[in-house]
Write a protein that holds these residues in place. Structure first.
Motif, short mmCIF file in Angstrom:
data_model
loop_
_atom_site.label_atom_id
_atom_site.label_comp_id
_atom_site.label_asym_id
_atom_site.label_seq_id
_atom_site.Cartn_x
_atom_site.Cartn_y
_atom_site.Cartn_z
N ARG A 93 1.06 -0.63 0.25
CA ARG A 93 -0.04 0.32 0.04
C ARG A 93 0.49 0.84 -0.32
NH1 ARG A 93 -4.66 2.32 -1.94
NH2 ARG A 93 -5.27 3.72 -0.27
N SER A 94 0.42 2.56 -1.00
CA SER A 94 1.54 3.30 -1.02
C SER A 94 0.77 4.28 -0.61
CB SER A 94 0.84 3.43 -2.40
OG SER A 94 2.06 5.15 -2.43
N VAL A 95 1.82 5.16 0.85
CA VAL A 95 1.43 5.62 1.49
C VAL A 95 1.18 7.35 0.99
CG1 VAL A 95 2.52 7.63 3.32
CG2 VAL A 95 3.18 5.07 3.57
N HIS A 96 1.15 8.03 -0.13
CA HIS A 96 1.17 8.81 -0.87
C HIS A 96 0.36 8.06 -2.25
CE1 HIS A 96 4.12 10.65 1.06
NE2 HIS A 96 5.17 10.45 0.29
N GLN A 97 -1.35 8.49 -1.66
CA GLN A 97 -2.06 8.11 -2.92
C GLN A 97 -3.46 8.87 -3.54
OE1 GLN A 97 -3.24 5.17 -0.77
NE2 GLN A 97 -3.04 6.20 1.41
N ASP A 98 -3.98 10.12 -4.14
CA ASP A 98 -5.22 9.91 -4.14
C ASP A 98 -5.93 9.05 -4.71
OD1 ASP A 98 -3.96 11.92 -3.29
OD2 ASP A 98 -3.77 13.06 -5.53
N TYR A 99 -7.48 9.02 -5.03
CA TYR A 99 -8.22 8.17 -5.40
C TYR A 99 -8.78 9.04 -6.90
CZ TYR A 99 -8.20 6.56 -0.99
OH TYR A 99 -7.93 5.64 0.18
N LEU A 100 -9.01 7.63 -8.10
CA LEU A 100 -9.27 8.32 -9.44
C LEU A 100 -10.60 8.97 -9.22
CD1 LEU A 100 -7.39 5.90 -11.07
CD2 LEU A 100 -6.70 8.03 -10.55
N ASP A 101 -11.66 7.86 -8.34
CA ASP A 101 -13.40 8.79 -8.84
C ASP A 101 -13.45 9.53 -7.36
OD1 ASP A 101 -16.08 8.45 -9.20
OD2 ASP A 101 -16.05 6.19 -9.62
N LYS A 102 -13.81 10.65 -7.69
CA LYS A 102 -14.48 11.45 -6.20
C LYS A 102 -15.50 11.79 -6.59
CE LYS A 102 -9.89 12.67 -4.60
NZ LYS A 102 -9.76 12.13 -2.82
N ASN A 103 -16.11 10.77 -7.20
CA ASN A 103 -17.91 10.90 -7.26
C ASN A 103 -19.05 9.54 -7.15
OD1 ASN A 103 -17.66 13.70 -8.92
ND2 ASN A 103 -17.31 12.89 -10.39
N THR A 104 -17.53 8.24 -6.83
CA THR A 104 -18.54 7.10 -6.09
C THR A 104 -19.64 6.84 -4.98
OG1 THR A 104 -17.02 5.89 -7.35
CG2 THR A 104 -17.88 4.90 -5.39
N ARG A 105 -20.77 7.37 -4.80
CA ARG A 105 -20.56 7.34 -3.36
C ARG A 105 -21.23 5.92 -2.32
NH1 ARG A 105 -18.54 11.86 -2.72
NH2 ARG A 105 -20.44 12.55 -1.05
N LEU A 106 -21.07 5.59 -1.23
CA LEU A 106 -21.15 4.91 -0.66
C LEU A 106 -22.71 4.90 0.14
CD1 LEU A 106 -18.35 2.73 -0.21
CD2 LEU A 106 -19.43 2.63 -2.50
N ASN A 107 -23.30 4.04 0.75
CA ASN A 107 -23.97 3.98 1.59
C ASN A 107 -23.47 5.06 3.36
OD1 ASN A 107 -25.80 3.59 4.06
ND2 ASN A 107 -26.65 1.61 3.09
N GLY A 108 -23.81 5.17 3.58
CA GLY A 108 -23.40 6.47 4.80
C GLY A 108 -23.56 5.99 6.32
N ASN A 109 -23.85 4.55 6.38
CA ASN A 109 -24.31 3.80 7.05
C ASN A 109 -23.54 2.47 7.72
OD1 ASN A 109 -26.31 5.82 8.44
ND2 ASN A 109 -27.64 5.28 7.37
N GLN A 110 -22.94 1.59 6.57
CA GLN A 110 -22.42 0.20 6.02
C GLN A 110 -20.93 1.12 6.07
OE1 GLN A 110 -23.17 -0.59 2.23
NE2 GLN A 110 -22.16 -3.16 2.23
N ASP A 140 -15.66 -3.33 5.06
CA ASP A 140 -14.55 -4.66 5.89
C ASP A 140 -12.81 -4.65 4.72
OD1 ASP A 140 -15.76 -5.39 7.83
OD2 ASP A 140 -16.84 -7.46 6.92
N GLY A 141 -11.50 -4.38 5.60
CA GLY A 141 -10.67 -4.89 4.39
C GLY A 141 -10.32 -3.42 4.13
N LEU A 142 -9.56 -3.51 3.76
CA LEU A 142 -8.84 -2.02 3.15
C LEU A 142 -8.36 -1.67 1.89
CD1 LEU A 142 -4.73 -2.33 5.44
CD2 LEU A 142 -7.05 -1.36 5.84
N ASN A 143 -8.49 -0.50 1.10
CA ASN A 143 -8.65 0.13 0.41
C ASN A 143 -7.04 -0.49 -0.70
OD1 ASN A 143 -8.42 0.88 -2.40
ND2 ASN A 143 -10.18 2.50 -2.15
N GLU A 196 -7.72 8.40 3.83
CA GLU A 196 -8.05 7.74 3.03
C GLU A 196 -8.99 6.65 2.79
OE1 GLU A 196 -4.62 3.54 3.61
OE2 GLU A 196 -4.00 5.48 2.78
N GLN A 197 -9.67 6.61 4.59
CA GLN A 197 -11.02 6.27 5.23
C GLN A 197 -12.21 6.28 4.22
OE1 GLN A 197 -11.60 4.45 9.57
NE2 GLN A 197 -9.06 5.41 9.46
N TYR A 198 -12.26 7.75 3.69
CA TYR A 198 -13.20 8.06 3.07
C TYR A 198 -13.33 7.99 1.78
CZ TYR A 198 -16.73 11.91 0.92
OH TYR A 198 -17.25 11.89 0.15
N GLY A 199 -14.02 7.22 1.59
CA GLY A 199 -14.81 6.13 0.26
C GLY A 199 -15.10 5.05 0.93
#
Length: 327
Positions: free
Chosen positions: A70-87, A90-93, A153-156
């Motif tokens: 896992r890279s320390v320096h990273q950006d997420y490509l898809d900033k528009n992906t939305r997930l259920n805010g209550n869900q 599991d697992g690391l990106n 990086e936990q966002y998303g």
């Protein structure tokens, strides 16, 4: 007639670098065994301190472990992906999009949980092996940077929108096998606290106690410390203790069964440690000088860390085709 060919300095440096790389990889692998991780979690985190090592092994370490993935320096490509805010997911990106030509990876990352709580406590743990405990900056600042990256990086994945209450606590634990003598056998923790200036506190610690940096400075295997975790790691990383003695002590003192695979890793660590010791301090200093010149560190810092004269450093720089950095 037997002719003994002496290696050039650059050949020694190549050997040393290769051995250091193998040592580092072997050290990382040893730290992925549940038996070792359980001891670290019990000794270095308050969340696991009241549980037995056996309980942690059997119930708290169920996820995948990342080793230099896992890279320390990273950006997420898809900033528009939305997930259920209550869900919770599991697992690391596992995506790692480097924003720097020199990609830096976490040594080891994994999740640990306490399943017997009302709502399971889940932590993200980063373990780092740091062979040089004086890299030119305080290790704790790098540790906090790693913590900040693991939170952001936990966002998303862990939370989305404005559900910041779902952020999982992170630990960055740094193990220094060969610290300066004055820092040997020490454990230091750094974390966020509430400082009440005026008024009655109303925020629970769970809301701000979200990151901790722990630094373990190891010592000598033949000198007992006051903490079992230091004794365990001192034995595991000792360059002078034989493989047989290491396995015996791990089995007898820390109740770690010596499986065939684990014994193999311990044997590899011993062989590589002995190899590094045999190369001698001058070769280590020479290699360190080369790395610092390559990284264009200030001249006075190179002199301080290597003990070499300016003339010696100029010779090393010349063999590398580099200019010696200025003060």
């Amino acid at each position: 007639m037997i002719v003994i060919l002496k290696q050039t300095n650059i050949a020694h440096t190549i050997d040393l670098t290769a051995d250091r790389a193998k040592y580092d990889e072997c050290a990382k692998k040893l730290l992925t065994y549940n038996a070792v991780i359980a001891w670290i979690l019990k000794s270095c985190t308050k969340e696991f301190s009241q549980y037995s090592v056996q309980f942690i092994c059997d119930n708290c370490l169920t996820g995948d472990i990342e080793i230099s993935q896992r890279s320390v320096h990273q950006d997420y490509l898809d900033k528009n992906t939305r997930l259920n805010g209550n869900q919770r997911i599991d697992g690391l990106n596992t995506e790692a999009n480097s924003i720097n030509e020199q990609t830096v990876y976490y040594d080891i990352r994994f999740k640990a949980c306490l399943p017997d709580s009302d709502e399971p406590v889940q932590l993200i743990i980063n373990l780092e092996i740091q062979l040089n405990d004086t890299p030119g900056y305080p290790l704790v600042t790098r540790g906090f940077y790693y913590c900040a990256r693991m939170i952001s990086e936990q966002y998303g994945t862990v939370f989305t929108d404005e559900h910041y209450e779902k952020i999982q606590k992170v630990y960055s634990i740094w193990i220094c096998p060969d610290p300066a003598k004055k820092r040997k056998n020490g454990i230091f923790k750094y974390h966020t606290v509430e400082d009440t200036i005026h008024g009655t506190p109303y925020t629970s610690p769970e809301s701000y106690d979200l990151m901790e940096v722990v630094i373990l400075n190891l010592g000598d295997a033949d000198k007992e410390s006051d903490l079992e975790i230091l004794d365990l790691l001192n034995v595991l990383f000792s360059p002078s203790t034989s493989p047989e003695e290491k396995k015996q002590r791990l089995n007898d003192d820390f109740h770690i069964a010596m499986t065939e695979e684990f014994e193999s890793e311990v044997q590899n660590m011993c062989n590589l440690s002995n190899g590094l010791v045999a190369l001698g301090e001058d070769k280590k200093s020479y290699s360190l000088a080369q790395m610092m010149i390559e990284n264009e560190e200030p001249l006075d810092k190179i002199i301080l860390y290597t003990g070499y004269s300016v003339e010696k450093l100029k010779d090393i720089a010349n063999t590398m085709g580099k200019l010696l950095p200025e003060k």
